[in-house]
Write a protein that holds these residues in place. Structure first.
Motif, PDB file in Angstrom:
ATOM      1  N   GLY A  44       0.397  -0.789   0.110  1.00 27.82           N
ATOM      2  CA  GLY A  44      -0.091  -0.019   0.022  1.00 27.82           C
ATOM      3  C   GLY A  44       0.638   1.342   0.644  1.00 27.82           C
ATOM      4  N   VAL A  45       1.551   1.563  -0.491  1.00 32.96           N
ATOM      5  CA  VAL A  45       2.631   2.216  -0.568  1.00 32.96           C
ATOM      6  C   VAL A  45       2.658   3.760  -1.334  1.00 32.96           C
ATOM      7  CG1 VAL A  45       4.786   3.525  -1.944  1.00 32.96           C
ATOM      8  CG2 VAL A  45       4.466   1.063  -0.946  1.00 32.96           C
ATOM      9  N   ALA A  46       2.047   4.219  -0.742  1.00 31.83           N
ATOM     10  CA  ALA A  46       2.498   6.471  -1.459  1.00 31.83           C
ATOM     11  C   ALA A  46       3.336   6.681  -1.958  1.00 31.83           C
ATOM     12  CB  ALA A  46       0.954   7.315   0.020  1.00 31.83           C
ATOM     13  N   PRO A 102       0.473  11.027  -2.688  1.00 31.23           N
ATOM     14  CA  PRO A 102       1.523  11.005  -2.073  1.00 31.23           C
ATOM     15  C   PRO A 102       0.764  11.703  -0.115  1.00 31.23           C
ATOM     16  CG  PRO A 102       1.724  12.272  -3.837  1.00 31.23           C
ATOM     17  CD  PRO A 102       0.768  11.621  -3.708  1.00 31.23           C
ATOM     18  N   LEU A 103       1.161  10.890   0.652  1.00 28.07           N
ATOM     19  CA  LEU A 103       0.876  11.734   1.727  1.00 28.07           C
ATOM     20  C   LEU A 103       1.271  13.549   2.011  1.00 28.07           C
ATOM     21  CD1 LEU A 103       1.217   8.579   3.039  1.00 28.07           C
ATOM     22  CD2 LEU A 103       1.832   9.797   4.917  1.00 28.07           C
ATOM     23  N   PRO A 104       0.477  13.988   2.345  1.00 27.73           N
ATOM     24  CA  PRO A 104       0.588  15.709   2.447  1.00 27.73           C
ATOM     25  C   PRO A 104       2.419  15.598   2.881  1.00 27.73           C
ATOM     26  CG  PRO A 104      -1.008  15.044   3.324  1.00 27.73           C
ATOM     27  CD  PRO A 104      -0.380  13.606   3.069  1.00 27.73           C
ATOM     28  N   ALA A 105       2.920  17.323   2.553  1.00 32.57           N
ATOM     29  CA  ALA A 105       4.002  17.696   2.844  1.00 32.57           C
ATOM     30  C   ALA A 105       4.229  17.809   4.652  1.00 32.57           C
ATOM     31  CB  ALA A 105       4.764  18.276   2.144  1.00 32.57           C
ATOM     32  N   ALA A 161      -2.492   2.488  10.065  1.00 29.67           N
ATOM     33  CA  ALA A 161      -2.590   2.992   8.484  1.00 29.67           C
ATOM     34  C   ALA A 161      -1.023   1.945   7.675  1.00 29.67           C
ATOM     35  CB  ALA A 161      -2.893   4.175   8.492  1.00 29.67           C
ATOM     36  N   LYS A 162      -0.291   2.457   8.479  1.00 29.47           N
ATOM     37  CA  LYS A 162       1.101   1.955   8.913  1.00 29.47           C
ATOM     38  C   LYS A 162       1.158   0.462   8.038  1.00 29.47           C
ATOM     39  CE  LYS A 162       4.777   1.543  11.150  1.00 29.47           C
ATOM     40  NZ  LYS A 162       5.767   1.722  12.135  1.00 29.47           N
ATOM     41  N   TYR A 163       1.774   0.278   7.152  1.00 28.64           N
ATOM     42  CA  TYR A 163       1.678  -1.265   6.393  1.00 28.64           C
ATOM     43  C   TYR A 163       2.485  -2.071   7.652  1.00 28.64           C
ATOM     44  CZ  TYR A 163       3.409  -6.198   4.938  1.00 28.64           C
ATOM     45  OH  TYR A 163       3.571  -7.447   4.470  1.00 28.64           O
ATOM     46  N   THR A 164       1.830  -3.507   7.567  1.00 33.79           N
ATOM     47  CA  THR A 164       3.046  -4.168   8.943  1.00 33.79           C
ATOM     48  C   THR A 164       2.825  -6.172   8.280  1.00 33.79           C
ATOM     49  OG1 THR A 164       1.569  -5.057  10.717  1.00 33.79           O
ATOM     50  CG2 THR A 164       2.424  -3.444  10.815  1.00 33.79           C
ATOM     51  N   PRO A 165       3.606  -6.926   8.322  1.00 36.89           N
ATOM     52  CA  PRO A 165       3.371  -7.935   8.278  1.00 36.89           C
ATOM     53  C   PRO A 165       1.869  -8.805   8.770  1.00 36.89           C
ATOM     54  CG  PRO A 165       5.823  -7.857   8.469  1.00 36.89           C
ATOM     55  CD  PRO A 165       4.552  -6.533   9.241  1.00 36.89           C
ATOM     56  N   GLN A 188       6.257   6.069   0.707  1.00 37.25           N
ATOM     57  CA  GLN A 188       6.306   5.335   1.564  1.00 37.25           C
ATOM     58  C   GLN A 188       4.964   4.618   2.081  1.00 37.25           C
ATOM     59  OE1 GLN A 188       5.638   8.332   5.668  1.00 37.25           O
ATOM     60  NE2 GLN A 188       6.157   9.106   3.498  1.00 37.25           N
ATOM     61  N   ALA A 189       4.960   3.130   3.002  1.00 34.66           N
ATOM     62  CA  ALA A 189       3.764   2.622   2.631  1.00 34.66           C
ATOM     63  C   ALA A 189       2.835   3.203   3.691  1.00 34.66           C
ATOM     64  CB  ALA A 189       4.563   0.112   3.612  1.00 34.66           C
ATOM     65  N   ARG A 190       2.426   3.806   3.900  1.00 35.54           N
ATOM     66  CA  ARG A 190       1.005   4.630   4.604  1.00 35.54           C
ATOM     67  C   ARG A 190       0.044   4.721   4.103  1.00 35.54           C
ATOM     68  NH1 ARG A 190       5.500   6.377   7.524  1.00 35.54           N
ATOM     69  NH2 ARG A 190       5.517   5.184   9.282  1.00 35.54           N
TER      70      ARG A 190
END
Length: 618
Positions: free
Chosen positions: A155-157, A181-184, A246-250, A218-220
């Motif tokens: 789930g990469v942004a 993309p995530l906001p700056a 929201a962040k990927y984990t296994p 990033q994977a969130r």
């Protein structure tokens, strides 16, 4: 030893690589057993434990497990005058410390990683073009479709236009990441206003490099989706605790495992078994019930057609060395790599808005590639959103300093050594912490056989398994990169009009301290262990082939960052995921071919029913 049922595949380790390969093979109909040394379910992340921890390291929120110890950055420290002391799980005997840890829990270090997921640059696969390191047996082009698959799975942004135009990745015009993309961050925007288009000099290869602040994939999740879950809300505690998930984990991948995948936790692999022909026949492992009692462990053997080691670069090497396998090249455990990190930190003239959002949302990419890497290690510059936490400590350290000595910015208003209290303290903390920022220069470290993992039969853990013995140092190529990074940092600070508070002094907080060219420097570990079962084109000088299949054992795969011949400057998790997905396809083909061979009807007999796996075989 007690035995059990046979499986098509045994996977050792339930981190990012192990969870991905188990899902891929389970979805194709294979019966998969995953052996995980950690406890069952999700690692118990204790928010109060994290909040009260003096150092917010990746393991700060996860309870200790003495039977399966996790190496931690707090296990070692510097000594006054140089050198370091080391305790904990690792046995360190190198000139400099291997400064990274990892988590031995269900989900592995992927439960507490930064979430940054950039691709490697095409140059990074062929460093010999620049006179150093080892080349990959495959190139960027061959790995590219697996990068796309990994970006979808994690789930990469990201912004494909930025990555294509400002990083130089050959992305198709139509390509889109899984998320926008995530906001700056406020700091990102402030940096961009001051730095974009300005140029600094790289002293090791004198030429001007244009600065450009670029968002980091990033994977969130930048938006909520049914597939990937809730949206990132910008919490500054996502290492290790992401409040929204929201962040990927296994564990996200594990929730998608089919019924053919069995997870066996509290199962510590100790040795692989092989027959005289070199085929792996099983994995010896120990089960334990109570982490507080070492006497509770019992021995077992798992048997399967194919074995996949996915337990981290150092743990994979430890297991192979304990078994005396896959080492005809004498490369098992060698070429240990990391990303040595030079931190610089300072105060801006205005507020930077720290502690909002992930630890880093952007960086400076211009020092990652190009001919300068012939003279020094390339590096990537992360812009750190969390103030001085990694460099000095959390804001509480600043509060303690102000209580002891007052505000160093004040002049003539307070006696030296007299602390601040009440409203003055609150104002000073808000001013100091509110203007903090940090830069993180991540160096490429090339493969060096002298940096290695070995075993000492006298150094064992509570279950009787050998602990890793690490020999580690930095080459002149890396040290020249660190020197160049500090010079670049000095120019950036000048462009920002910022006060530089970076200090590199021998002592407890700087175990990675060293002198070079008459000046002092210190590095931190990035937690990016790699290289200990390196892939190559020939069995004479590598452990695994391009599929991560052991040259010495046709049914053994050793997957993860340990297979990588070079790291480049990007965080390695996405590349690890990509090569793992590629290996899963090869494992599936191997298993399918073997099943067809076993089930081929004898002459005169009617053919049997073909399984889906058989019909997929080439």
């Amino acid at each position: 030893m007690t035995g059990g049922e046979d499986f098509d595949v045994i996977v050792v380790g339930a981190g990012v690589a192990g969870s991905l390969v188990a899902r891929q093979l389970g979805d194709r109909g294979w019966r998969v057993l995953v052996l995980e040394a950690g406890l069952g379910g999700a690692p118990e992340a204790d928010a109060e434990r994290f909040r009260s921890a003096p150092a917010k390291v990746p393991g700060a929120a996860i309870a200790d497990n003495p039977l399966v110890p996790s190496p931690d950055v707090l296990d070692f420290g510097g000594r006054a005058g140089g050198g370091y002391r080391a305790d904990g799980y690792f046995v360190q005997n190198g000139r400099l410390p291997y400064a990274s840890g990892y988590l031995r829990v269900n989900g592995g270090t992927g439960t507490a990683w930064t979430g940054l997921a950039p691709r490697m640059h095409p140059e990074d696969f062929r460093t010999s073009d620049f006179g150093y390191g080892r080349d990959w047996p495959i190139g960027y082009e061959e790995l590219e479709p697996y990068y796309r698959a990994a970006e979808h799975e994690l789930g990469v942004a990201g912004d494909p236009v930025e990555q294509r135009d400002l990083v130089g990745l050959p992305l198709a015009d139509s390509y889109a990441f899984a998320h926008r993309p995530l906001p700056a961050s406020h700091l990102d925007r402030l940096m961009a206003e001051r730095l974009d288009g300005r140029k600094v000099t790289d002293p090791s290869y004198p030429h001007r490099v244009e600065l450009r602040v670029v968002g980091t994939p990033q994977a969130r999740n930048s938006e909520a989706t049914e597939e990937h879950g809730a949206v990132c809300e910008g919490s500054a505690s996502c290492i290790p605790i992401c409040p929204t998930g929201a962040k990927y984990t296994p564990l996200r991948t594990q929730r998608r495992w089919g019924p053919g995948v069995t997870l066996l936790t509290r199962a510590v692999a100790g040795r692989l078994l092989a027959d005289p022909a070199g085929r792996i026949t099983g994995v010896e492992y120990q089960r334990y019930d109570d982490p507080a009692r070492s006497s509770s462990a019992t021995g077992h053997v798992a048997r399967g057609t194919t074995v996949v080691l996915a337990a981290h670069a150092i743990e994979n090497a430890r297991l192979l060395l304990s078994s005396g396998l896959a080492n005809s090249s004498d490369q098992v455990g060698r070429n240990l790599m990391d990303h040595p990190v030079l931190l610089t930190w300072g105060l801006m003239r205005e507020r930077t808005g720290p502690y909002r959002g992930p630890g880093s949302t952007s960086g400076l990419e211009g020092f990652r590639f190009g001919p300068a890497r012939t003279a020094r290690a390339p590096f990537r510059v992360e812009i750190g959103n969390w103030g001085w936490t990694w460099a000095v400590g959390p804001p509480g350290h600043e509060v303690a300093a102000l209580l002891r000595r007052g505000n160093p910015a004040a002049t003539g208003t307070r006696e030296q050594g007299r602390g601040l209290f009440g409203a003055e303290l609150r104002q000073a903390v808000g001013d100091r912490v509110g203007r903090q920022f940090a830069l993180q220069f991540e160096m490429e470290q090339s493969a060096d056989p002298a940096n290695r993992v070995t075993l000492d039969p006298h150094q064992r853990d509570l279950l009787g398994n050998p602990r890793p013995v690490l020999t580690y140092d930095l080459s002149d190529h890396v040290k020249r990169g660190i020197v160049a990074a500090k010079a670049v940092s000095d120019e950036i600070f000048a462009l920002l009009g910022a006060e530089d508070h970076s200090r590199y002094e021998s002592g407890p907080s700087q175990p990675g301290w060293f002198e070079y060219g008459g000046r002092s420097y210190a590095y931190r570990g990035a937690g990016h262990g790699a290289g200990t079962h390196i892939m190559g084109e020939r069995p004479a000088d590598s452990v695994v082939d391009s599929w991560q299949r052991a040259w010495d054992h046709p049914n053994l795969y050793v997957v993860g960052c340990g297979s990588m011949p070079s790291l480049g400057t990007s965080n390695p998790t996405l590349t690890m995921a990509a090569i793992t997905l590629r290996s899963a396809e090869r494992i599936h083909r191997d298993l399918s071919a073997e099943r067809i061979t076993i089930r081929s009807p004898a002459p005169g007999n009617a053919p049997g029913h073909a399984t889906p796996e058989e019909t997929d075989a080439p």
